[in-house]
Scaffold this active site. Structure first.
Site, PDB file in Angstrom:
ATOM      1  N   GLY A  84       0.790  -1.104  -0.139  1.00 50.79           N
ATOM      2  CA  GLY A  84       0.060   0.064   0.154  1.00 50.79           C
ATOM      3  C   GLY A  84       0.774   1.591   0.137  1.00 50.79           C
ATOM      4  O   GLY A  84       2.081   0.863   0.040  1.00 50.79           O
ATOM      5  N   TYR A 147      -6.683   7.090  -0.217  1.00 47.05           N
ATOM      6  CA  TYR A 147      -6.434   5.956   0.729  1.00 47.05           C
ATOM      7  C   TYR A 147      -7.798   5.552   1.696  1.00 47.05           C
ATOM      8  O   TYR A 147      -8.127   4.606   0.890  1.00 47.05           O
ATOM      9  CB  TYR A 147      -5.590   6.349   1.955  1.00 47.05           C
ATOM     10  CG  TYR A 147      -4.756   5.661   2.583  1.00 47.05           C
ATOM     11  CD1 TYR A 147      -4.239   4.852   2.160  1.00 47.05           C
ATOM     12  CD2 TYR A 147      -5.273   5.052   4.007  1.00 47.05           C
ATOM     13  CE1 TYR A 147      -2.872   4.302   2.973  1.00 47.05           C
ATOM     14  CE2 TYR A 147      -5.128   4.645   5.182  1.00 47.05           C
ATOM     15  CZ  TYR A 147      -3.512   3.577   3.855  1.00 47.05           C
ATOM     16  OH  TYR A 147      -2.828   2.912   4.658  1.00 47.05           O
ATOM     17  N   PRO A 177      -5.103  -1.835  10.628  1.00 44.75           N
ATOM     18  CA  PRO A 177      -4.047  -1.164  11.288  1.00 44.75           C
ATOM     19  C   PRO A 177      -4.462  -0.020  11.811  1.00 44.75           C
ATOM     20  O   PRO A 177      -5.239   0.467  10.775  1.00 44.75           O
ATOM     21  CB  PRO A 177      -2.878  -1.121  10.895  1.00 44.75           C
ATOM     22  CG  PRO A 177      -3.208  -2.292   9.564  1.00 44.75           C
ATOM     23  CD  PRO A 177      -4.691  -2.089   8.750  1.00 44.75           C
TER      24      PRO A 177
HETATM   25  N1  CAA Z   1      -7.956  17.736  11.105  1.00 44.93           N
HETATM   26  C1  CAA Z   1      -9.264  19.275  10.809  1.00 44.93           C
HETATM   27  N2  CAA Z   1      -8.264  20.014  10.672  1.00 44.93           N
HETATM   28  C2  CAA Z   1      -7.458  19.747   9.888  1.00 44.93           C
HETATM   29  C3  CAA Z   1      -6.582  17.825  10.338  1.00 44.93           C
HETATM   30  C4  CAA Z   1      -7.190  16.817  11.075  1.00 44.93           C
HETATM   31  N3  CAA Z   1      -6.776  16.182  11.138  1.00 44.93           N
HETATM   32  N4  CAA Z   1      -5.269  17.764   9.932  1.00 44.93           N
HETATM   33  C5  CAA Z   1      -5.266  19.475   9.306  1.00 44.93           C
HETATM   34  N5  CAA Z   1      -6.636  20.154   9.909  1.00 44.93           N
HETATM   35  C6  CAA Z   1      -6.527  21.417   9.285  1.00 44.93           C
HETATM   36  C7  CAA Z   1      -4.493  22.125   9.524  1.00 44.93           C
HETATM   37  O1  CAA Z   1      -5.322  21.739  11.141  1.00 44.93           O
HETATM   38  C8  CAA Z   1      -4.848  23.332   8.902  1.00 44.93           C
HETATM   39  O2  CAA Z   1      -5.767  24.373   9.236  1.00 44.93           O
HETATM   40  P1  CAA Z   1      -5.251  25.722   9.226  1.00 44.93           P
HETATM   41  O3  CAA Z   1      -4.934  26.184   8.016  1.00 44.93           O
HETATM   42  O4  CAA Z   1      -6.107  26.854   9.842  1.00 44.93           O
HETATM   43  O5  CAA Z   1      -4.492  25.741  10.484  1.00 44.93           O
HETATM   44  C9  CAA Z   1      -5.596  23.206   7.837  1.00 44.93           C
HETATM   45  O6  CAA Z   1      -6.172  21.633   7.890  1.00 44.93           O
HETATM   46  C10 CAA Z   1      -4.407  22.395   6.407  1.00 44.93           C
HETATM   47  O7  CAA Z   1      -3.180  21.428   7.401  1.00 44.93           O
HETATM   48  P2  CAA Z   1      -1.679  21.865   6.576  1.00 44.93           P
HETATM   49  O8  CAA Z   1      -0.891  22.689   6.292  1.00 44.93           O
HETATM   50  O9  CAA Z   1      -1.398  20.521   7.082  1.00 44.93           O
HETATM   51  O10 CAA Z   1      -2.289  21.588   5.016  1.00 44.93           O
HETATM   52  P3  CAA Z   1      -1.376  20.476   4.005  1.00 44.93           P
HETATM   53  O11 CAA Z   1      -2.115  20.876   2.524  1.00 44.93           O
HETATM   54  O12 CAA Z   1      -0.126  21.061   4.004  1.00 44.93           O
HETATM   55  O13 CAA Z   1      -1.315  19.208   4.070  1.00 44.93           O
HETATM   56  C11 CAA Z   1      -2.454  17.360   4.743  1.00 44.93           C
HETATM   57  C12 CAA Z   1      -2.769  18.405   4.453  1.00 44.93           C
HETATM   58  C13 CAA Z   1      -1.590  16.419   3.897  1.00 44.93           C
HETATM   59  C14 CAA Z   1      -3.870  16.465   4.627  1.00 44.93           C
HETATM   60  C15 CAA Z   1      -1.306  17.035   5.953  1.00 44.93           C
HETATM   61  O14 CAA Z   1      -2.654  17.482   7.316  1.00 44.93           O
HETATM   62  C16 CAA Z   1      -0.477  15.581   6.254  1.00 44.93           C
HETATM   63  O15 CAA Z   1      -0.497  15.025   5.625  1.00 44.93           O
HETATM   64  N6  CAA Z   1      -2.000  15.079   7.240  1.00 44.93           N
HETATM   65  C17 CAA Z   1      -1.836  14.025   7.515  1.00 44.93           C
HETATM   66  C18 CAA Z   1      -2.161  12.549   6.904  1.00 44.93           C
HETATM   67  C19 CAA Z   1      -2.781  10.797   7.594  1.00 44.93           C
HETATM   68  O16 CAA Z   1      -3.093  10.903   8.733  1.00 44.93           O
HETATM   69  N7  CAA Z   1      -2.073  10.298   6.839  1.00 44.93           N
HETATM   70  C20 CAA Z   1      -2.149   9.053   7.551  1.00 44.93           C
HETATM   71  C21 CAA Z   1      -0.982   8.261   6.860  1.00 44.93           C
HETATM   72  S1  CAA Z   1      -0.249   6.947   7.484  1.00 44.93           S
HETATM   73  C22 CAA Z   1      -1.743   6.080   7.078  1.00 44.93           C
HETATM   74  O17 CAA Z   1      -2.759   5.878   6.070  1.00 44.93           O
HETATM   75  C23 CAA Z   1      -1.449   4.570   7.747  1.00 44.93           C
HETATM   76  C24 CAA Z   1      -2.488   3.777   8.316  1.00 44.93           C
HETATM   77  O18 CAA Z   1      -3.367   3.199   7.418  1.00 44.93           O
HETATM   78  C25 CAA Z   1      -3.305   4.585   9.742  1.00 44.93           C
END
Ligand code: CAA
Length: 240
Positions: A84, A147, A177
């Site tokens: 994945g 995803y 997971p």
């Molecule tokens: N809930 C609510 N708001 C959120 C949030 C959330 N979970 N995450 C980010 N935001 C908000 C931020 O606080 C920000 O708000 P403000 O502008 O008001 O400050 C806004 O969204 C933009 O956030 P970013 O600056 O992070 O924006 P970006 O465009 O640079 O990135 C993103 C966005 C790519 C989604 C990034 O936040 C990110 O990578 N998040 C993690 C996503 C995640 O959890 N992925 C899991 C990967 S691991 C996996 O998938 C394995 C598995 O099976 C569990």
């Protein structure tokens, strides 16, 4: 004679832990990998896994890959669809490529691989399939429409195929997971990950071996009455 298992994405991260655990259980493991040959060869040398390169998002490549494994090692009794990728981004910024890559690699791969092994399992009247879903397929996640859709699809796929396999001795289960300490999770920005970990009742990320433990449980011959189920291993983050 040792039974043959295929683990997709089986040379790194959660997949490597699954391959190792199956080897410890006495399986002959074909550890599929996509591109990182060096890591795959290193892993194989250290564990005794048999490394096989093919692209799980490619139907024909899966058919040929499974045929190669079966001719080298014997009939496949266990398939773990683990490969994945993430291409995170909010929907308003997501490109069609980010959508397609994740759907093809994470979800179509399950079709491609199961299609390639299922006829043999049906003929032999035995099989164990475990599909690696995700907490984010159960609960959704900000920045992951691609995803979450793919992983949610895996959960539906599992329940449908479980019904088809039941009368043929083939069980099909999913593991969902939570956040596990791998390079995939390491890509999540620190400030986001801190908030996620704060929401995990067990108070930490999971370890790949804690997912592998679920796989060895589900693929045991004694697990023949467990099918169509989803085992959540997430430190209590989402109780579903
Ligand atoms: N809930 C609510 N708001 C959120 C949030 C959330 N979970 N995450 C980010 N935001 C908000 C931020 O606080 C920000 O708000 P403000 O502008 O008001 O400050 C806004 O969204 C933009 O956030 P970013 O600056 O992070 O924006 P970006 O465009 O640079 O990135 C993103 C966005 C790519 C989604 C990034 O936040 C990110 O990578 N998040 C993690 C996503 C995640 O959890 N992925 C899991 C990967 S691991 C996996 O998938 C394995 C598995 O099976 C569990």
């Amino acid at each position: 004679m040792s039974q043959v298992a295929i683990v997709t994405g089986g040379t790194r991260g959660i997949g490597a832990a699954i391959s190792k655990a199956l080897i410890d259980e006495g399986f002959t493991v074909a550890a599929n990998y996509g591109g990182n040959k060096e890591a795959a060869e290193e892993f194989a040398a250290a564990t005794g896994a048999h490394p096989y390169q093919w692209d799980v998002s490619d139907f024909e490549a899966c058919r040929e890959g499974v045929a190669r494994v079966e001719s080298d090692l014997g009939p496949v009794k266990v398939l773990v669809n683990n490969a994945g990728i993430t291409r995170d981004g909010t929907l308003h910024k997501m490109t069609p490529e980010q959508w397609q890559q994740v759907i093809q690699t994470n979800l179509s791969s399950c079709f491609n691989m199961c299609r390639a092994i299922i006829e043999g399992m049906r003929e032999r009247g035995y099989g164990r399939i475990v599909n690696i879903g995700s907490i984010n397929g159960q609960a959704g996640q900000y920045g992951q429409v691609n995803y979450a859709a793919a992983k949610s699809g895996i959960h539906g796929f599992t329940k449908a195929l479980a019904q088809e396999g039941a009368a043929k001795g083939i069980t099909v289960n999913a593991i969902a997971p939570g956040y596990i300490e791998t390079s995939m999770v390491a890509k999540v920005p620190d400030r986001v990950l801190e908030k996620i970990v704060a929401g995990i009742p067990v108070g930490r990320l999971g370890q790949p071996e804690e997912i592998a433990r679920g796989v060895t449980f589900l693929v045991a011959p004694e697990a023949g009455f467990i099918t169509g189920s989803t085992l959540s291993i997430n430190g209590g983050q989402h109780m579903y």
